[in-house]
Design an enzyme around this catalytic site. Structure first.
Site, PDB file in Angstrom:
ATOM      1  N   VAL A   1       0.826  -1.205   0.000  1.00  0.00           N
ATOM      2  CA  VAL A   1       0.000   0.000   0.000  1.00  0.00           C
ATOM      3  C   VAL A   1       0.865   1.262   0.000  1.00  0.00           C
ATOM      4  CG1 VAL A   1      -1.722   1.291   1.318  1.00  0.00           C
ATOM      5  CG2 VAL A   1      -1.896  -1.185   1.155  1.00  0.00           C
ATOM      6  N   GLU A   2       2.084   1.152   0.487  1.00  0.00           N
ATOM      7  CA  GLU A   2       2.942   2.341   0.605  1.00  0.00           C
ATOM      8  C   GLU A   2       3.880   2.482  -0.600  1.00  0.00           C
ATOM      9  OE1 GLU A   2       4.462   3.150   4.590  1.00  0.00           O
ATOM     10  OE2 GLU A   2       3.129   1.574   5.335  1.00  0.00           O
TER      11      GLU A   2
END
Length: 314
Positions: A119-120
């Site tokens: 997600v990052e």
């Protein structure tokens, strides 16, 4: 002679009382290798740490502001939404561990987290190392500092060294601690007195005013039951690390050093008013009620904790 002795006694008493305060003044770590700090800074702003070269550490940790973003939850690679509020990167060297759940004990270990998180940054060390190795200039910088050259460990070491330099100094409260009695207004001093009197100091103490212990979110009331959204995985805190039922809702206590510069508060960003956040914490962590007037004075004290760093916008 009498007045000289009296003056010495007053000076000693004043210094002694400041030294005995439960909060200490911040100071820059001495002896950090400047070349490593400089390399770490380059890497901190390098988007090649992410899968599609769009996200850097600075994307979510805006150093010109307060070392975090202005969002309830961070936005990572391909506009993916994170599940928790971004903590500040300033003064993290003084934390007992990194991340809200404390899953990384060191700054070096923390670097891997965002890089591998889908997600990052959505990348991995092999890919990051390969991309950086294709850059002759940055290769030379690594070779000048590290015998191993560009490696996962040396990248993490450089970034962590830079992060250790991110200390905010000369906060009004710290100047007061060092003996400048005029550094704080009467309302700020009263706010500090109230901060201690209500019991906030029990979890927020030390030079980082927090970050040195864990505490349950909702120790004196069911915070999550009263909240207007269901419990998520991110709400489970240390349980996600240990698997121990007793660690559910247990979080690293955040530093309050730059809390007054934040736009949102708590791990779930559920509050956007500092005064309201103070009252919520009093209710659920201390089992107490704080008036609007007292919350306002405590907020003034919290503003006095914010120091400066050369990366911040003047």
């Amino acid at each position: 002679m009498f007045f000289r002795i009296l003056l010495l006694i007053l000076l000693f008493t004043s210094t002694r009382s400041f030294a005995q305060e439960p909060i200490g003044a911040l100071s820059v770590e001495e002896g950090l290798p400047l070349e490593k700090v400089a390399l770490g800074r380059l890497l901190f702003f390098d988007t090649r740490l992410s899968k599609n070269n769009t996200i850097s550490c600075a994307s979510c940790h805006d150093l010109s502001l307060n070392g975090t973003d202005s969002l309830p939850k961070a936005i990572g690679i391909n506009d993916r939404l994170g599940n928790i509020k971004t903590p500040t990167v300033y003064n993290t060297a003084f934390n007992i561990a990194q991340f809200w759940d404390g899953r990384s004990r060191t700054l070096e270990a923390q670097v891997s987290g965002p890089i591998h998180n889908p997600v990052e940054m959505g990348s991995h060390w092999i890919e990051v190392v390969e991309k950086l190795k294709r850059d002759a200039k940055i290769n030379q910088k690594f070779d000048d500092i590290y015998i191993e050259g560009v490696r996962a460990a040396t990248i993490a070491d450089a970034i962590a060294t830079f992060e250790r330099s991110l200390v905010t100094v000369n906060a009004p409260f710290d100047l007061w601690l060092k003996g400048d009695t005029d550094a704080l207004s009467q309302d700020e001093k009263e706010g500090y007195r109230l901060f201690k009197a209500y019991g906030c100091i029990s979890c927020h103490q030390g030079k980082n005013v927090g970050g040195n212990m864990y505490a349950y979110m909702g120790a004196m009331g069911d915070y999550f039951a009263d909240r207007d959204k269901p419990v998520s995985k991110a709400d489970l805190g240390r349980f996600n690390v240990t698997g121990n039922e007793d660690d559910k809702y247990l979080f690293k206590v955040p530093s309050l050093r730059l809390v007054a510069l934040q736009k949102y508060f708590f791990h779930d960003a559920s509050e956007s008013s500092l005064e309201n956040a103070i009252q919520v914490m009093a209710r659920y962590q201390l089992g107490r009620s704080i008036s609007d007037e007292d919350a306002g004075k405590i907020a003034l004290f919290l503003h006095s904790l914010a120091g400066k760093h050369q990366e911040m916008t003047p």
